[in-house]
Design an enzyme around this catalytic site. Structure first.
Site, short mmCIF file in Angstrom:
data_model
loop_
_atom_site.label_atom_id
_atom_site.label_comp_id
_atom_site.label_asym_id
_atom_site.label_seq_id
_atom_site.Cartn_x
_atom_site.Cartn_y
_atom_site.Cartn_z
N ASP A 152 46.56 16.09 24.80
CA ASP A 152 47.40 16.72 23.77
C ASP A 152 48.34 15.74 23.08
OD1 ASP A 152 49.01 16.57 26.23
OD2 ASP A 152 50.51 17.69 25.07
N ASP B 220 50.31 18.61 31.41
CA ASP B 220 51.46 19.05 30.62
C ASP B 220 51.13 19.08 29.12
OD1 ASP B 220 53.80 19.30 32.57
OD2 ASP B 220 53.01 17.32 33.06
N ASP C 38 44.14 16.57 30.87
CA ASP C 38 45.57 16.34 31.03
C ASP C 38 46.20 17.66 31.49
OD1 ASP C 38 48.19 15.08 30.64
OD2 ASP C 38 48.34 16.35 28.87
#
Length: 217
Positions: free
Chosen positions: A166, A11, A9
């Site tokens: 995240d 961001d 991922d």
């Protein structure tokens, strides 16, 4: 577990753009002599941007200029991004991936221009073989579309790659694509929400990549 690729991922994982988002909104509220109520700011995968402006407009009252507010906040956030480094441990993982002959990919719900721009500034874009971004698919995470696109571009089945996320909705997207997933929760998500992850770390700096892969295998 035999691996050929790692899919990250962007961001909140490769770079902590979540913190700059919150800080830019706090800063903009303070331009009006107000303090942003932080509760619920990252609800519903970050919260719809229009609702954030509506909340500020209601707090400011008559005379609020949304366009000026938007431009001022984005300019401030851009200044924060100019010196924003990759998250702790990410460069080391990329170095170790090269040593292990693992291919690197990014699967992000964000726009390609956003992702590529930040990766290029951080000197990481040339190290990533494949990206799959939100503007290239119909559904955003937890929809698995970006992961499926990344796997297609890598020419790999899900059993040959490992995802890193995240957020819980990111983990859900990776799992829906058939991938195993390591979670490195960002600062705004409780670690106990990552029950679907195969492994949960506090930071990419916690463990060497080879040791991590051994744990997942």
């Amino acid at each position: 577990m035999t691996l050929d690729a790692l899919i990250f991922d962007f961001d909140g994982l490769i770079m902590d753009t979540e913190s700059t988002l919150l800080e830019s909104w706090r800063w903009e509220w303070r331009q009006h002599g107000l303090e942003l109520p932080a509760e619920g700011f990252f609800a519903a995968h970050g919260g719809p941007v229009p609702e954030r402006y509506e909340a500020l407009a209601a707090a400011v009252g008559a005379g609020y200029d949304r366009q000026a507010s938007h431009e001022r906040r984005n300019a401030y956030r851009q200044r924060l991004h100019e010196t924003l480094p990759p998250a702790p441990g990410i460069r080391d993982w990329f170095d170790q991936a090269a040593e292990l002959e693992l291919r690197l990919a990014v699967a992000s719900s964000s726009d390609e221009q956003w992702v590529h721009g930040h990766l290029a500034r951080a000197g990481l874009l040339s190290r990533i073989e494949v990206t799959a971004c939100g503007n290239e698919v119909a559904g955003h995470k937890p929809d698995p579309a970006v992961y499926l696109l990344a796997l297609q571009r890598l020419g790999l089945g899900a059993d040959r790659a490992l995802a890193f996320e995240d957020t819980p909705h990111g983990v859900a997207a990776a799992r829906a694509a058939g991938l195993r997933c390591v979670a490195v929760p960002n600062a705004f998500v409780a670690a106990d929400r990552f029950g679907r992850a195969d492994l949960v770390l506090t930071s990419a700096a916690d463990i060497a990549l080879a040791a991590l892969i051994d744990k997942i295998s």
